[in-house]
Write an enzyme that holds these catalytic residues in place. Structure first.
Site, short mmCIF file in Angstrom:
data_model
loop_
_atom_site.label_atom_id
_atom_site.label_comp_id
_atom_site.label_asym_id
_atom_site.label_seq_id
_atom_site.Cartn_x
_atom_site.Cartn_y
_atom_site.Cartn_z
N GLY A 145 10.02 -49.24 22.36
CA GLY A 145 10.64 -48.49 23.03
C GLY A 145 11.53 -47.44 22.23
O GLY A 145 12.27 -47.63 21.58
N MET A 146 10.81 -46.05 22.33
CA MET A 146 11.47 -44.98 21.63
C MET A 146 12.59 -44.31 22.22
O MET A 146 12.11 -43.74 23.30
CB MET A 146 10.09 -43.95 21.37
CG MET A 146 8.99 -44.63 20.52
SD MET A 146 9.40 -44.97 18.97
CE MET A 146 9.65 -43.68 18.23
N SER A 147 13.87 -44.49 21.76
CA SER A 147 14.58 -43.82 22.46
C SER A 147 15.10 -42.33 22.22
O SER A 147 15.91 -41.79 22.49
CB SER A 147 16.07 -44.77 22.07
OG SER A 147 16.58 -44.48 20.79
N GLY A 148 14.29 -41.87 20.88
CA GLY A 148 14.63 -40.78 20.52
C GLY A 148 15.69 -40.79 19.15
O GLY A 148 16.04 -39.65 18.54
N GLY A 149 16.12 -41.91 18.93
CA GLY A 149 17.15 -42.15 17.82
C GLY A 149 16.50 -42.82 16.41
O GLY A 149 15.18 -43.09 16.39
N SER A 156 14.91 -46.94 16.76
CA SER A 156 13.68 -47.06 17.28
C SER A 156 12.37 -46.52 16.22
O SER A 156 11.30 -46.75 16.29
CB SER A 156 13.41 -46.49 18.66
OG SER A 156 13.71 -45.13 18.83
N MET A 185 11.55 -44.34 27.91
CA MET A 185 11.86 -44.76 29.57
C MET A 185 12.77 -43.47 29.83
O MET A 185 13.61 -43.00 29.34
CB MET A 185 12.78 -45.93 29.34
CG MET A 185 11.83 -47.20 29.00
SD MET A 185 13.22 -48.70 29.57
CE MET A 185 14.43 -48.41 28.70
N CYS A 201 21.00 -53.83 32.30
CA CYS A 201 19.92 -52.93 31.92
C CYS A 201 19.07 -53.42 31.09
O CYS A 201 17.62 -53.49 31.14
CB CYS A 201 20.55 -51.35 31.43
SG CYS A 201 19.02 -50.54 30.81
N CYS A 245 24.92 -45.40 28.91
CA CYS A 245 23.90 -44.42 28.79
C CYS A 245 24.01 -43.23 29.72
O CYS A 245 23.61 -42.06 29.34
CB CYS A 245 22.57 -45.23 28.77
SG CYS A 245 22.35 -46.02 30.55
#
Length: 536
Positions: A129-133, A136, A155, A222, A320
């Site tokens: 799950g790549m969050s952009g942070g 991950s 997501m 969530c 979020c």
């Protein structure tokens, strides 16, 4: 086979580019839409990443120059095949990536909180799950080094275009950062839309409870309904063997064949097991937390060493979908905010006007002028549309020694044996994410619908909110948890999670229904009244 000294990264990149252009159509299309071409910036970034990997593998090889087949393009051709496969619209469990001969996978530095892939077997496919942070991104990096086949999933849970201040949403920048990180690592990234699922399973309940004057935390549902249900099932359906996220938590099993256990992360300042406490052990069997055994500083250093641009990206905090907006402004778009009185707990008189119950939570500073000491929220009365306040950050009306917790949730699916046997249990707890661990004693009690007290507990008169009653399957009796704190707890807030721990093991817990009578209600008021008179 002959030995070939390493050439420049640009040469390798050109070879890879040429080979990949032979494998891809002029324009790669998914569902009729052109996604990319071999000349696109995303592929050019992937060429550079692959070239760098080949270059450093050759440079760091203990066997001297990189050994390549007589046709030196063969190894580059294998990379071209992997890169072409990386941009397929879906991934399959039957896909076995071509081996990169001469390039060895290196295990992550130091101990890992996840198993290393077994050499010689089909490499397990892990969807990250790549969050952009940074967390991950480093999770994907560590899994690559451990020998897994890695794909990224981004997501999208929130449609900010429907809001009045849509420009506050950071999802677009997060997606951009996730794409850059995946391109740098040479892995594909797939986008998944869970906007409708998030709205129905998380946000509707959040809004309904805010309208009742409660303070729910949407991050726990969530994780339970979206990340470790919807996202996990999507990843498995697309062919992944496992799902990984950048949470600071760890997993193990209680004995051979035992249920999966959730443990606190190694970094006590970043531990996120609190937010995972509603996730039961069954889905955790297919989950990895690669950074759970690392400190945040170590994760950033790994990202820096690997050349990831998100190495110093600021960690996201708070709800979020809220972003940088004031909660009062956000919630007003969904819940009518009716002004009402701020009521002084000392004499019961109004001392100001609030902007709506949903905009306030226990322990929050209330914006009331005319006093040398600041005012703080200690509770709410939904029937009177009133917010109870007291002067001073440590006013005894903010502190309780007991609490009633319901409904309950347990990682293993049921309470610990001591509680099932009717005994008390001493354990650690968190009543909110940002606090140190405390010690408490808990026991299960039974209460019928509509009851606001039970034997050994009396709720605070400042907690006049309606808690949705969730009965057991037989429908008659509610299981509740009576909690006694070793030290008085400040600003216990209805509908926030109280999470219990046995050492590092996260047991589960429940949602706070009511704080017990406060120290102020128990008689610690004389000194406070004198201070308030002096401040007035």
């Amino acid at each position: 086979m002959k030995s070939l000294a390493p050439r420049s990264a640009s040469l390798l990149r050109n070879l890879l580019s040429k080979r990949l252009e032979q494998k891809l159509p002029p324009n790669l299309q998914v569902n009729g839409a052109t996604v990319l071409s071999p000349k696109s910036p995303s592929l050019q970034g992937l060429f550079s990443s692959a070239a760098n990997i080949l270059w450093h593998s050759a440079k760091d090889s203990s066997h001297g120059p990189l050994a390549l087949p007589t046709r030196s393009e063969a190894l580059v051709g294998a990379w071209g095949s992997r890169c072409a496969a990386a941009f397929r619209p879906s991934f399959s469990p039957n896909y076995v990536p071509l081996a990169t001969r001469g390039v060895q996978t290196s295990p992550p530095p130091g101990p890992t909180s996840f198993p290393v892939a077994s050499p010689g077997k089909r490499r397990p496919v892990v969807a990250v799950g790549m969050s952009g942070g940074v967390d991950s991104a480093v999770s994907a990096l560590l899994l690559q080094r451990a020998g897994y086949e890695v794909v990224g999933l981004f997501m999208r849970n929130w449609d900010a275009q429907e809001e009045d201040d849509a420009g506050q949403c950071s999802a677009d920048q997060d997606l951009k950062d996730a794409k850059q990180a995946c391109a740098h690592l040479g892995i594909p990234l797939h986008e998944v839309d869970f906007v409708r699922r998030y709205w129905t399973d998380v946000f509707e309940q959040f809004v309904a409870e805010c309208a009742r004057g409660l303070t729910p935390n949407p991050d726990l549902p969530c994780n339970r309904h979206i990340k470790f249900d919807a996202l996990l099932h999507h990843a498995l359906a697309q062919g992944a063997d496992l799902l990984a996220t950048g949470h600071y938590a760890r997993l193990d099993s209680e004995g051979e064949g035992g249920a999966r256990r959730l443990l606190r992360g190694k970094d006590p300042t970043k531990d996120q097991s609190y937010f995972l406490a509603q996730v039961e052990s069954a889905p955790l069997e297919r989950v990895l937390f690669p950074v759970g055994g690392s400190l945040k500083s170590e994760v950033r250093q790994l990202a820096t060493d690997a050349g990831l641009l998100v190495a110093n990206k600021r960690s996201s905090r708070g709800i979020c979908f809220l972003g940088k907006r004031r909660f009062e402004r956000f919630i007003a778009q969904y819940v009518p905010l009716q002004p009402g009185p701020f009521v002084n707990v000392g004499d019961g008189r109004p001392v100001g006007t609030h902007g709506g119950l949903a905009a306030y939570t226990n322990g929050q500073r209330a914006r009331i002028g005319g006093s040398a000491l600041p005012w703080f929220v200690v509770g709410k009365s939904v029937g009177d549309n009133a917010v109870f306040v007291a002067r001073g950050e440590d006013h005894p009306a903010l502190y309780s020694d007991t609490a009633l917790v319901a409904p309950l949730f347990w990682v293993t699916g049921r309470p610990p044996r001591e509680l099932l046997d009717g005994r008390e249990m001493v354990c650690s707890y968190k009543a909110r994410y940002v606090q140190r661990m405390g010690e408490c004693t808990v026991r299960l009690v039974e209460g019928r619908a509509g009851m606001r007290s039970c034997r050994g507990f009396e709720k605070s008169s400042f907690s006049r909110v309606d808690i949705p009653e969730l009965a057991e399957k037989e429908g008659a009796v509610h299981k509740r948890l009576l909690v006694r704190f070793k030290e008085s707890e400040r600003a216990l807030t209805p509908r926030q999670a109280l999470v219990l721990y046995d050492g590092d093991v996260c047991l589960g817990g429940g949602l706070l229904a009511h704080p017990g009578r406060t120290k102020y209600e128990m008689g610690e008021s004389k000194e406070v009244d004198v201070l308030e008179q002096a401040a007035a």
